[in-house]
Design a protein around this motif. Structure first.
Motif, mmCIF file in Angstrom:
data_model
loop_
_atom_site.group_PDB
_atom_site.id
_atom_site.type_symbol
_atom_site.label_atom_id
_atom_site.label_comp_id
_atom_site.label_asym_id
_atom_site.label_seq_id
_atom_site.Cartn_x
_atom_site.Cartn_y
_atom_site.Cartn_z
ATOM 1 N N THR A 38 -5.652 -3.309 -5.397
ATOM 2 C CA THR A 38 -4.843 -2.236 -5.692
ATOM 3 C C THR A 38 -4.025 -2.393 -6.890
ATOM 4 O O THR A 38 -3.853 -1.611 -7.896
ATOM 5 N N TYR A 39 -3.521 -3.660 -7.000
ATOM 6 C CA TYR A 39 -2.519 -4.061 -8.080
ATOM 7 C C TYR A 39 -3.294 -5.029 -9.078
ATOM 8 O O TYR A 39 -3.950 -5.873 -8.543
ATOM 9 N N GLU B 261 2.405 5.358 -10.366
ATOM 10 C CA GLU B 261 1.288 6.325 -10.910
ATOM 11 C C GLU B 261 0.886 5.076 -12.029
ATOM 12 O O GLU B 261 1.368 3.897 -12.234
ATOM 13 N N LYS B 262 -0.248 5.321 -12.842
ATOM 14 C CA LYS B 262 -0.744 4.416 -13.530
ATOM 15 C C LYS B 262 0.028 3.586 -14.438
ATOM 16 O O LYS B 262 -0.141 2.451 -14.732
ATOM 17 N N TYR C 171 3.800 -6.055 -11.342
ATOM 18 C CA TYR C 171 2.391 -5.402 -11.274
ATOM 19 C C TYR C 171 2.278 -4.146 -11.524
ATOM 20 O O TYR C 171 3.322 -3.445 -11.711
ATOM 21 N N LYS C 172 1.016 -3.791 -11.913
ATOM 22 C CA LYS C 172 0.803 -2.376 -12.319
ATOM 23 C C LYS C 172 -0.391 -2.051 -11.102
ATOM 24 O O LYS C 172 -1.197 -2.902 -10.918
ATOM 25 N N LEU C 173 -0.770 -0.608 -11.282
ATOM 26 C CA LEU C 173 -1.898 -0.319 -10.389
ATOM 27 C C LEU C 173 -3.025 -0.713 -11.045
ATOM 28 O O LEU C 173 -3.135 -0.546 -12.192
ATOM 29 N N ASN C 174 -4.056 -0.817 -10.443
ATOM 30 C CA ASN C 174 -5.363 -1.398 -10.832
ATOM 31 C C ASN C 174 -6.388 -0.065 -11.399
ATOM 32 O O ASN C 174 -6.176 0.884 -11.014
ATOM 33 N N GLU D 222 0.814 -1.320 -0.022
ATOM 34 C CA GLU D 222 0.086 -0.078 0.024
ATOM 35 C C GLU D 222 0.935 1.386 0.125
ATOM 36 O O GLU D 222 0.334 2.287 -0.668
ATOM 37 N N ALA E 272 2.070 1.693 -3.356
ATOM 38 C CA ALA E 272 0.999 2.096 -4.257
ATOM 39 C C ALA E 272 0.655 3.621 -4.341
ATOM 40 O O ALA E 272 0.701 4.429 -5.349
#
Ligand SMILES: C[S@@+](CC[C@H](N)C(=O)[O-])C[C@H]1O[C@@H](n2cnc3c(N)ncnc32)[C@H](O)[C@@H]1O
Length: 276
Positions: free
Chosen positions: A264-265, A245-246, A273-276, A238, A241
């Motif tokens: 979140t991911y 950024e996107k 991973y990237k942010l959802n 977290e 996160a």
């Protein structure tokens, strides 16, 4: 005259729990119960070295050491610094295939955090990789922040000196291009690579994340979460996160994972991973 110290007793379960608690509270590392013999062998050595009578005295010495040096020794004793250049090949292939999506071609600004960088192979690999694969590298504003909890390992990282064995598998042309020969068959990373990397101590569990003012394009946090329990790992994800950024990515180690119920991911490639 020196006291002759002989301590052959085993670290009892209750003594182990005492150290387990100290390590968890002050460092954030969650030591599994089966690590008792490992801890015992390390601590026994120190009891002799510091001429103490027993584990309780050693515990008090560590807990009362305001300089934090003893705690650092403990971290070095219970964690591994094992790392290598270009570790986890598939992640570098992914990066090569996704360079233009992850980095902003217009602004030409790259900020990467190598969290738990150990002796520096990871951040130096990042810069060497970018030099090799980023078009017009010299036009980009690039900074790599490389942090680790251990001051001792960061000294090695900052020196940028590696023995032959640590450079095994490195293509010869890369070695010649980015390293200078150093004494006794060792090599030193050239300044043209070093200049992009800033090394700092930072504890990923107890550290203050509000000191980071910029978003990162990539956070590498590989092969360190194995030391943390699920709750600590989730808190760490977290925190990351908030700094992504996107288009950013989070790279973790191959034996690590983000809990399936984390919304979140999203996983975009193995251990990436990237942010959802
Ligand atoms: C196995 S190395 C990983 C190095 C590199 N990221 C890689 O994957 O090759 C683990 C590193 O985590 C560091 N470490 C352990 N606990 C930490 C903590 N709470 N905060 C920051 N670094 C920590 C250790 O000092 C060690 O250098």
């Amino acid at each position: 005259m020196h006291k002759v110290v002989s301590i052959e007793e085993n670290l009892s379960i209750s003594e182990f729990k005492m150290f387990q608690k100290l390590i968890y509270n002050d460092i954030g590392i969650s030591l599994a119960d089966h690590k008792r013999t490992l801890v015992q062998s390390r601590l026994r050595k120190w009891i002799r070295e510091f001429e103490l009578a027993n584990y309780q005295e050693l515990y008090e010495k560590i807990a009362n050491d305001n300089s934090g040096q003893m705690l650092m020794m403990l971290v070095n004793a219970i964690t591994t610094n094992v790392t290598s250049f270009f570790r986890e090949e598939s992640q570098w292939i992914y990066l090569q295939n996704n360079l233009t999506e992850i980095f902003d071609i217009k602004n030409k600004r790259i900020r990467i955090w190598s969290a738990a960088c150990s002796s520096g192979q990871e951040p130096y690999s990042i810069i060497i990789f970018l030099k090799e694969h980023l078009k017009n590298f010299d036009e980009w504003d690039i900074k790599i922040l490389a942090t680790d909890i251990s001051e001792e390992i960061l000294l090695k990282a900052t020196s940028g000196i590696y023995v032959k064995k640590e450079l095994e598998g490195m293509p010869k042309n890369i070695l010649i291009k980015y390293f200078n020969g150093y004494k006794d068959e060792s090599f030193m990373v050239k300044d043209e690579i070093k200049q992009y990397v800033v090394f700092r101590t930072f504890n990923l569990v107890t550290g203050d994340f509000s000191i980071f003012k910029n978003n990162f394009n990539i956070v590498f946090c590989r092969n360190v979460m194995i030391y943390f329990d699920r709750q600590t790992q989730n808190q760490l994800f977290e925190q990351f996160a908030k700094l992504l950024e996107k288009k950013s990515r989070l790279f973790i180690g191959h034996s690590e994972s983000i809990h399936q119920k984390n919304y979140t991911y999203k996983l975009v490639a193995p251990s990436i991973y990237k942010l959802n």
